[in-house]
Design a protein around this motif. Structure first.
Motif, PDB file in Angstrom:
ATOM      1  N   TYR A  58       0.854  -1.188   0.000  1.00  0.00           N
ATOM      2  CA  TYR A  58       0.000   0.000   0.000  1.00  0.00           C
ATOM      3  C   TYR A  58       0.890   1.236   0.000  1.00  0.00           C
ATOM      4  O   TYR A  58       1.705   1.418   0.916  1.00  0.00           O
ATOM      5  N   ILE A  59       0.737   2.067  -1.012  1.00  0.00           N
ATOM      6  CA  ILE A  59       1.548   3.278  -1.132  1.00  0.00           C
ATOM      7  C   ILE A  59       0.577   4.449  -1.096  1.00  0.00           C
ATOM      8  O   ILE A  59      -0.051   4.776  -2.105  1.00  0.00           O
ATOM      9  N   ASP A  84       4.561  -4.204   7.350  1.00  0.00           N
ATOM     10  CA  ASP A  84       5.601  -3.933   6.358  1.00  0.00           C
ATOM     11  C   ASP A  84       5.038  -3.722   4.949  1.00  0.00           C
ATOM     12  O   ASP A  84       5.785  -3.333   4.044  1.00  0.00           O
ATOM     13  N   ASP A  85       3.753  -3.994   4.781  1.00  0.00           N
ATOM     14  CA  ASP A  85       3.129  -3.767   3.470  1.00  0.00           C
ATOM     15  C   ASP A  85       2.754  -2.300   3.256  1.00  0.00           C
ATOM     16  O   ASP A  85       2.299  -1.937   2.178  1.00  0.00           O
ATOM     17  N   VAL A  86       2.910  -1.487   4.299  1.00  0.00           N
ATOM     18  CA  VAL A  86       2.281  -0.165   4.292  1.00  0.00           C
ATOM     19  C   VAL A  86       3.308   0.970   4.267  1.00  0.00           C
ATOM     20  O   VAL A  86       4.169   1.056   5.150  1.00  0.00           O
ATOM     21  N   LYS A 233      14.254   0.787  -2.093  1.00  0.00           N
ATOM     22  CA  LYS A 233      15.114   0.344  -0.994  1.00  0.00           C
ATOM     23  C   LYS A 233      14.434  -0.745  -0.165  1.00  0.00           C
ATOM     24  O   LYS A 233      15.039  -1.740   0.225  1.00  0.00           O
ATOM     25  N   ARG A 234      13.126  -0.572   0.066  1.00  0.00           N
ATOM     26  CA  ARG A 234      12.440  -1.489   0.961  1.00  0.00           C
ATOM     27  C   ARG A 234      11.948  -2.747   0.277  1.00  0.00           C
ATOM     28  O   ARG A 234      11.916  -3.811   0.864  1.00  0.00           O
ATOM     29  N   TYR A 235      11.485  -2.586  -0.964  1.00  0.00           N
ATOM     30  CA  TYR A 235      10.748  -3.692  -1.557  1.00  0.00           C
ATOM     31  C   TYR A 235      11.510  -4.391  -2.669  1.00  0.00           C
ATOM     32  O   TYR A 235      11.046  -5.396  -3.200  1.00  0.00           O
TER      33      TYR A 235
END
Lengths: 307, 307
Positions: A58-59, A84-86, A233-235
């Motif tokens: 979710y962005i 961590d999806d958010v 960076k995160r995903y």
């Protein structure tokens, strides 16, 4: 630059498209829900993506709630999700200040969503809540308002208590060129007119402050370079195998275009197909970046094509 | 495009300049006074102009007082004036609506200066005064705010009670494309920083509303075509024999350039000589229109050159 109606593709074409995708990034308000109500079929589509082995993130440019509160909302509306999806802009704003080693105090024009994310990372802040004019401007200037010398950043997000004193205070801190000027996002208005009301968005408040300050803010949310880097960076996404879904072209779709993602516009929020056609035909080449690869009336319409 | 320091001209040059001028148009805040205090020597200079047989007019973007109140202020600070010498944007806004035969109601984001000028011309209006959020946005949208169907114009001026509900109401009326959108002026901030405070101007409030509305207002004040025509119609000036004095280049000086007036910048307000030099050297040709013909540290410095 072609744009396809996803509902008009054959089953095989849809299957080929989704087998070429590993990661789905999605906007929320106007795509998954409108304020407090899930859009029909959208939870099933997102859960189906997960069943198909896609990663779903979710962005959102939302900055009025924390990630924890966001998860509660997801759960309530039928979206299975983990923290961590958010990526919310309140959370990313706190991350940004933390990453640059910010040690001063932040003056917030915004809600407690920002304040609480800052608190979680130990960043001092104040300003949230009502701040109406008491007496007159002369009293505010000469007596009531004294700058806090520890302030090193002004953060502007959505603020339902936006007021003249808040503009004055933000502008006064920002008159010092060393004071950071951060905008969570620039969304001009809410995804739809409700009960004949236009809901002014963060962009409206940022515009007021940047006008009297005479400089532009550092932008955290879509479509800024900052959020693009945060996503990378995160995903660890492969742009060619990533789909960005949104209802607003100058944030969601533009972010997708800039990142080299595939892009899907849903027509349940800000932009219409007419907007898109105007940008497609525009002589201004920058407008072409607002045109999605695909569109669909509503996300829920994808469900029969996926099963 | 040359710029001359008026203080460095010889007595003969100054005499030649002023003998070529019949009409002086002057801005007020930042030129004649700062808020409640006359700038030293400025009343004497203006009164001297009158003694020399020049016509003197006040052209101000101020919209918080009526022309009557403006005269009281002039009188108190030592400026001899008559009502017909004064063009304020509150007055001109009322004239504009009157001239186009406006029969509906105006929603004002601004002060009673606008409201009272509208009342004098029999134009119905409301909105002046505090309007803070009571409860939350959902309550405002679903319950508290109902559009008045008689509203046909939104006027935005300086409003010390500027608030989220006012932005929402203005934007909701303006969502109807037939509703007129009028800005008294676009001045970004007050002429100087007072007690470390930046004083946000009307332009800041207009920016907030135009951002969520997605359209530009009709501008009444300097440097718009409307005020240029109002000046021409009322004062029958010969541009070549007219001097415009101001402290802000993107309103006062730009108006003067557009009208073919001679222009004089005083350095007691918004813009500095450094600003002017940057525009003079700018590659953007539009910036050149911001460069005055003359400048002087303060208007009062003219006095010894005139006697």
């Amino acid at each position: 630059m072609s744009i396809k109606n996803l509902s008009r593709l054959s089953r095989d074409e849809v299957e080929a498209l989704f087998s070429s995708i590993d990661t789905v990034l999605t906007d929320c308000d106007g795509v998954l829900w409108l304020h407090t109500k899930a859009l029909p079929g959208a939870p099933e589509v997102l859960n189906k993506f997960r069943e198909m082995g896609k990663r779903v993130f979710y962005i959102t440019n939302n900055n009025i709630i924390t990630r924890e509160e966001f998860l509660v909302k997801c759960d309530k509306l039928g979206y299975r999700s983990m923290k961590d999806d958010v990526l919310t802009t309140s959370y990313l704003t706190a991350c940004y200040l933390h990453d640059i080693g910010f040690k001063k105090k932040a003056y917030i024009v915004g809600t407690s969503g920002i304040s609480r994310e800052l608190n979680l990372l130990g960043i001092k802040n104040f300003g949230v809540g009502p701040d109406p004019l008491v007496g007159d401007v002369a009293k505010l200037v000469m007596k009531d308002f004294k700058q806090d010398p520890d302030v090193g950043a002004v953060i502007v997000g959505f603020d339902e208590y936006f007021s003249y004193p808040k503009i004055l205070k933000a502008a006064s801190y920002l008159n010092n060129p060393d004071c950071l000027f951060i905008a969570t996002n620039m969304d001009e208005r809410g995804p739809c007119v409700i009960n004949d009301c236009v809901i002014p968005g963060t962009g409206s408040m940022v515009a007021a402050i940047e006008t009297c300050v005479g400089r532009k803010p550092f932008l955290i949310g879509k479509p800024s370079a900052y959020i693009i880097n945060a996503i990378r960076k995160r995903y660890n996404v492969d742009p060619k195998r990533t789909l960005m879904i949104g209802d607003r072209c100058n944030t969601d779709i533009l972010l997708g275009t800039r990142c080299g993602f595939k892009t899907l516009l849903v027509l349940t929020g800000v932009n219409t197909l007419e907007d898109v056609m105007n940008w497609k035909e525009s002589d201004n080449k920058e407008d072409h970046d607002l045109v999605p690869d695909y569109y669909i009336d509503k996300l829920g319409d994808l469900l029969p094509l996926l099963t």
